[in-house]
Scaffold this motif. Structure first.
Motif, mmCIF file in Angstrom:
data_model
loop_
_atom_site.group_PDB
_atom_site.id
_atom_site.type_symbol
_atom_site.label_atom_id
_atom_site.label_comp_id
_atom_site.label_asym_id
_atom_site.label_seq_id
_atom_site.Cartn_x
_atom_site.Cartn_y
_atom_site.Cartn_z
ATOM 1 N N ARG A 61 34.762 13.844 26.179
ATOM 2 C CA ARG A 61 34.352 12.459 26.375
ATOM 3 C C ARG A 61 33.630 12.286 27.709
ATOM 4 N NH1 ARG A 61 36.692 8.853 22.795
ATOM 5 N NH2 ARG A 61 36.655 7.134 24.273
ATOM 6 N N PHE A 62 34.051 13.038 28.725
ATOM 7 C CA PHE A 62 33.337 12.998 30.004
ATOM 8 C C PHE A 62 31.920 13.540 29.845
ATOM 9 C CE2 PHE A 62 32.019 15.814 33.510
ATOM 10 C CZ PHE A 62 31.716 14.847 34.461
ATOM 11 N N ALA A 63 31.799 14.688 29.187
ATOM 12 C CA ALA A 63 30.483 15.292 29.008
ATOM 13 C C ALA A 63 29.563 14.371 28.225
ATOM 14 C CB ALA A 63 30.622 16.639 28.293
ATOM 15 N N ARG A 64 30.080 13.775 27.179
ATOM 16 C CA ARG A 64 29.240 12.892 26.377
ATOM 17 C C ARG A 64 28.821 11.651 27.148
ATOM 18 N NH1 ARG A 64 31.487 10.393 20.866
ATOM 19 N NH2 ARG A 64 32.767 9.265 22.382
ATOM 20 N N SER A 65 29.741 11.068 27.925
ATOM 21 C CA SER A 65 29.416 9.851 28.662
ATOM 22 C C SER A 65 28.360 10.120 29.734
ATOM 23 C CB SER A 65 30.676 9.278 29.304
ATOM 24 O OG SER A 65 31.166 10.140 30.324
ATOM 25 N N GLU A 66 28.438 11.276 30.387
ATOM 26 C CA GLU A 66 27.483 11.574 31.451
ATOM 27 C C GLU A 66 26.121 11.984 30.906
ATOM 28 O OE1 GLU A 66 27.961 11.041 34.747
ATOM 29 O OE2 GLU A 66 29.757 10.105 33.942
ATOM 30 N N ILE A 67 26.090 12.534 29.714
ATOM 31 C CA ILE A 67 24.834 13.039 29.172
ATOM 32 C C ILE A 67 24.140 12.015 28.283
ATOM 33 C CG2 ILE A 67 23.827 14.794 27.650
ATOM 34 C CD1 ILE A 67 25.941 16.719 28.670
ATOM 35 N N PHE A 68 24.892 11.275 27.495
ATOM 36 C CA PHE A 68 24.277 10.419 26.498
ATOM 37 C C PHE A 68 24.380 8.923 26.798
ATOM 38 C CE2 PHE A 68 25.463 14.343 24.258
ATOM 39 C CZ PHE A 68 24.209 14.734 23.829
ATOM 40 N N ASP A 69 25.137 8.541 27.804
ATOM 41 C CA ASP A 69 25.260 7.129 28.168
ATOM 42 C C ASP A 69 24.530 6.907 29.492
ATOM 43 O OD1 ASP A 69 25.976 4.552 28.881
ATOM 44 O OD2 ASP A 69 28.023 4.741 28.137
ATOM 45 N N LEU A 175 17.987 14.472 30.241
ATOM 46 C CA LEU A 175 19.181 15.313 30.285
ATOM 47 C C LEU A 175 19.538 15.866 28.906
ATOM 48 C CD1 LEU A 175 21.508 13.459 32.803
ATOM 49 C CD2 LEU A 175 20.161 15.526 33.150
ATOM 50 N N VAL A 176 19.284 15.076 27.891
ATOM 51 C CA VAL A 176 19.545 15.581 26.538
ATOM 52 C C VAL A 176 18.675 16.794 26.265
ATOM 53 C CG1 VAL A 176 19.473 15.022 24.079
ATOM 54 C CG2 VAL A 176 20.239 13.319 25.722
ATOM 55 N N GLY A 177 17.442 16.745 26.773
ATOM 56 C CA GLY A 177 16.571 17.902 26.615
ATOM 57 C C GLY A 177 17.092 19.124 27.333
ATOM 58 N N ILE A 178 17.774 18.904 28.466
ATOM 59 C CA ILE A 178 18.310 20.046 29.210
ATOM 60 C C ILE A 178 19.395 20.755 28.409
ATOM 61 C CG2 ILE A 178 19.663 20.695 31.233
ATOM 62 C CD1 ILE A 178 18.203 18.641 32.807
ATOM 63 N N ILE A 242 28.185 24.896 25.159
ATOM 64 C CA ILE A 242 29.499 24.263 25.256
ATOM 65 C C ILE A 242 29.379 22.746 25.181
ATOM 66 C CG2 ILE A 242 31.462 23.870 26.793
ATOM 67 C CD1 ILE A 242 31.097 26.726 27.797
ATOM 68 N N VAL A 243 28.406 22.186 25.910
ATOM 69 C CA VAL A 243 28.234 20.731 25.923
ATOM 70 C C VAL A 243 27.871 20.213 24.539
ATOM 71 C CG1 VAL A 243 26.787 18.869 26.806
ATOM 72 C CG2 VAL A 243 27.686 20.591 28.363
ATOM 73 N N ARG A 244 27.020 20.915 23.837
ATOM 74 C CA ARG A 244 26.665 20.475 22.488
ATOM 75 C C ARG A 244 27.891 20.507 21.573
ATOM 76 N NH1 ARG A 244 21.923 23.623 23.430
ATOM 77 N NH2 ARG A 244 22.781 25.344 22.213
ATOM 78 N N ALA A 245 28.710 21.539 21.711
ATOM 79 C CA ALA A 245 29.925 21.616 20.895
ATOM 80 C C ALA A 245 30.909 20.507 21.258
ATOM 81 C CB ALA A 245 30.577 22.987 21.069
ATOM 82 N N LEU A 246 31.061 20.229 22.558
ATOM 83 C CA LEU A 246 31.970 19.167 22.987
ATOM 84 C C LEU A 246 31.489 17.802 22.515
ATOM 85 C CD1 LEU A 246 32.849 20.279 26.630
ATOM 86 C CD2 LEU A 246 34.291 20.404 24.597
ATOM 87 N N ASP A 247 30.188 17.610 22.497
ATOM 88 C CA ASP A 247 29.659 16.326 22.030
ATOM 89 C C ASP A 247 29.994 16.091 20.572
ATOM 90 O OD1 ASP A 247 27.938 13.932 22.017
ATOM 91 O OD2 ASP A 247 26.627 15.178 20.780
ATOM 92 N N ARG A 248 29.867 17.133 19.764
ATOM 93 C CA ARG A 248 30.194 16.982 18.342
ATOM 94 C C ARG A 248 31.691 16.773 18.131
ATOM 95 N NH1 ARG A 248 26.179 21.160 17.901
ATOM 96 N NH2 ARG A 248 27.810 22.740 18.014
ATOM 97 N N ALA A 249 32.499 17.325 19.031
ATOM 98 C CA ALA A 249 33.953 17.234 18.862
ATOM 99 C C ALA A 249 34.564 16.004 19.509
ATOM 100 C CB ALA A 249 34.618 18.485 19.441
ATOM 101 N N VAL A 323 29.866 13.110 40.809
ATOM 102 C CA VAL A 323 29.569 13.267 39.380
ATOM 103 C C VAL A 323 30.837 13.410 38.550
ATOM 104 C CG1 VAL A 323 28.485 14.791 37.677
ATOM 105 C CG2 VAL A 323 27.248 14.174 39.755
ATOM 106 N N VAL A 324 31.859 14.086 39.082
ATOM 107 C CA VAL A 324 33.078 14.326 38.300
ATOM 108 C C VAL A 324 34.109 13.208 38.494
ATOM 109 C CG1 VAL A 324 32.761 16.823 38.391
ATOM 110 C CG2 VAL A 324 34.214 15.706 40.092
ATOM 111 N N THR A 325 33.747 12.138 39.212
ATOM 112 C CA THR A 325 34.690 11.036 39.389
ATOM 113 C C THR A 325 35.187 10.477 38.054
ATOM 114 O OG1 THR A 325 33.820 10.419 41.559
ATOM 115 C CG2 THR A 325 34.966 8.708 40.329
ATOM 116 N N PRO A 326 34.314 10.226 37.053
ATOM 117 C CA PRO A 326 34.823 9.734 35.762
ATOM 118 C C PRO A 326 35.781 10.712 35.096
ATOM 119 C CG PRO A 326 32.447 9.390 35.921
ATOM 120 C CD PRO A 326 32.833 10.276 37.067
#
Length: 441
Positions: A61-69, A175-178, A242-249, A323-326
Motif C-alpha cells: 500500500r505504501f508503494a502504490r500510494s507513492e507511485i500511483f497517487d 514514475l509509473v514509467g520508471i 517487485i513494485v509491479r507485483a506489490l501493486d497488483r497485490a 519519502v518513507v514517512t508514510p
C-alpha cells in the motif's frame, strides 16, 4: 459452589461464579491438551501467514500510494523544500553548475587586460598590470560566494517551494514509467540505476535573480540542465518487478490477511478463540517490528549506495526519511491496532487476570443499578450477556477492518478508532447482565 445452592435455585455468588469459570477453563484446557494439537498447529500456520501478509500489505500500500497517487506523493515530498540539508545541497548544485559554465576568472582577466591597454603612459602599464593581477581570482571567489548566497536565498523562499511542488508533480507523472522500465521527459534513469530530475527551470530562476541583484555575468550564464538525484540503486530492475507485483497485490493481501485471522479464530478449540484472536494481534505487532527492522537495514544500504559526490549524507538522509514517512506511519498504525486487538481479546478471555479486571469494571454499573433499585435485567441486557463473546469479536473485527482499509491512517486515526472500540467494549461489559434465576437453573 454447593449442590444445595443449585437445588434451591439460589443465585451464584461472585466467588462461586469465579470458581465455575475456573473449572470450565480447566476442562477446556484438558480438552485442548488431549484432543486439539492439530487445531493449534493449523492456528499457528494461519497466524504466521497473517504476519507475513500484513508485512506485505503495509509495504504494498505504501508503494502504490507513492507511485500511483500524485497528490499523496507531492504531499510526502513537499516538506523537503524547507529542509536545510536539501536547500544546501541544491544551492551547492546550482552554484557549481553556474560557475562551471561561466569562466568568471577568464572574463575578469580579459577586462583587466583591456583596462591596462588603455593606460596612457607606457611606463605605468607594468605597475598597474602587477597591481591588478590578483583581481581575476578574487573576483571569481567573490562571484562564487555571491552566486551561492543568491541560490541559497532563492531555495529558502516561497517561490522555490512552489517550484519544487510543481516539479515533483510533473515528475510523478513519469514514475509509473520508471517502474515499468520506461523513461519520459523530465526524469532520467541512468544505466547504474540513478533516478534524477532536471533543475533547468530552477537555474533559470536563479539567473533571473542574479540579474535583478546586479550580477554582471548573469547574461553569460547559458541554459544549464543540471540534475538532482532522487534515488540511486543498482537493483532498480529488480525493484521494478517487485513494485509491479506489490501493486497488483495491494488490494488482495488485506483480504487474505483478514481471512487468515478469521480462519485461525474459527479453527481454535472452543473456549480458546479469544486467545487465538489475541495471538493474531501479537502476530501483527511482531510483523510490524520486523518491517521496522527491515526499514532500518534498507536505510543503511541506501545511504551507503549514494556516493558523497552525488549527494551529501545529510541530504540523502533527509530524502530517505521524508519519502518513507508514510510507510512508518502505516507501520506504527498497524502495530498499534494489533496490540489493541491483542489486549482487548486477552481482557475479554477466560483467564483469571482478565476476569478480575472485568469484575472490577462491573462494580460501578452494579452500584448504579442497586441505587436505582433495578429488578430483573432487560431483554437487551440478557441478550448482550448471552452473546458477549461474539459481540466482543465483532467490535474488534470492525476496528481492525476500519484501520486496515483506511487509505492513509495517522496516529490520531489509530487512537480514535482504538478509543471508540474501547468505549464500546466497556459499555458492553457494563450493560450485559444475566438473569440470576436463569444462571442458577
Amino acid at each position: 459452589m454447593t449442590t444445595e445452592n443449585m437445588d434451591r435455585g439460589d443465585p451464584l455468588s461472585d466467588d462461586e461464579r469465579a470458581e465455575l469459570e475456573r473449572l470450565r477453563a480447566a476442562s477446556a484446557a484438558r480438552t485442548h491438551r488431549n484432543g486439539h494439537p492439530l487445531r493449534w498447529t493449523g492456528v499457528g500456520i494461519l497466524l504466521t501467514l497473517t504476519g507475513i501478509l500484513l508485512f506485505g500489505t503495509v509495504t504494498a500500500r505504501f508503494a502504490r500510494s507513492e507511485i500511483f497517487d500524485t497528490d499523496h506523493y507531492v504531499a510526502t515530498v513537499a516538506p523537503l523544500a524547507d529542509d536545510p540539508a536539501i536547500q544546501n545541497e541544491l544551492a551547492d548544485r546550482l552554484t557549481t553548475a553556474i560557475v562551471t559554465h561561466v569562466d568568471i576568472a577568464g572574463l575578469t582577466a580579459q577586462a583587466v587586460d583591456a583596462l591596462t591597454e588603455n593606460v596612457s603612459q607606457l611606463a605605468d602599464r607594468p605597475r598597474i598590470s602587477a597591481a591588478l593581477s590578483s583581481l581575476p581570482p578574487l573576483v571569481a571567489a567573490q562571484a562564487e560566494s555571491f552566486i551561492h548566497q543568491t541560490a541559497r536565498s532563492f531555495v529558502a523562499g516561497d517561490e522555490f517551494a512552489q517550484a519544487w511542488i510543481s516539479a515533483n508533480r510533473l515528475v510523478h507523472q513519469s514514475l509509473v514509467g520508471i517502474v515499468t522500465g520506461q523513461t519520459r521527459p523530465g526524469i532520467e534513469v541512468d544505466a547504474d540505476g540513478t533516478v534524477s530530475i532536471s533543475l533547468q527551470p530552477i537555474v533559470a530562476k536563479v539567473r533571473t535573480e542574479l540579474d535583478a541583484r546586479g550580477f554582471a555575468f548573469a547574461d553569460r550564464i547559458p541554459e544549464i540542465d543540471t540534475r538532482f538525484v532522487l534515488f540511486e540503486s543498482t537493483e532498480l530492475p529488480k525493484a521494478q518487478r517487485i513494485v509491479r507485483a506489490l501493486d497488483r497485490a495491494a488490494n488482495i493481501l488485506p483480504w487474505i490477511a483478514a481471512g487468515c485471522v478469521i480462519g485461525a479464530v474459527r479453527l481454535a478449540p472452543k473456549g480458546f478463540r479469544l486467545r487465538a484472536l489475541a495471538l493474531a494481534g501479537l502476530s501483527g505487532a511482531i510483523s510490524m517490528i520486523a518491517l521496522g527492522v527491515a526499514l532500518i537495514i534498507t536505510r543503511g544500504l541506501y545511504l551507503e549506495s549514494i556516493p558523497s559526490d552525488t549527494m551529501s549524507p545529510d541530504a540523502a538522509r533527509a530524502l530517505f526519511d521524508t519519502v518513507v514517512t508514510p510507510l512508518r506511519t502505516g507501520m506504527r498504525a498497524i502495530a498499534a491496532l494489533a496490540l489493541f486487538i491483542a489486549t482487548g481479546a486477552y481482557l475479554a478471555g477466560p483467564s483469571h487476570s482478565a476476569r478480575t479486571v472485568r469484575q472490577e469494571f462491573r462494580r460501578l454499573p452494579d452500584a448504579i443499578r442497586s441505587r436505582r433499585g433495578d429488578g430483573k435485567p432487560s431483554a437487551a441486557e440478557q441478550f448482550a450477556a448471552r452473546h458477549r463473546t461474539p459481540l466482543r469479536v465483532a467490535v474488534l473485527t470492525v476496528a481492525a477492518l476500519a484501520l486496515m482499509f483506511w487509505s492513509y491512517p495517522t496516529a490520531m486515526v489509530v487512537i480514535g478508532i482504538a478509543a471508540a472500540a474501547g468505549l464500546v467494549l466497556m459499555a458492553l461489559e457494563g450493560f450485559a447482565r444475566s438473569d440470576p434465576e436463569h444462571e442458577s437453573s
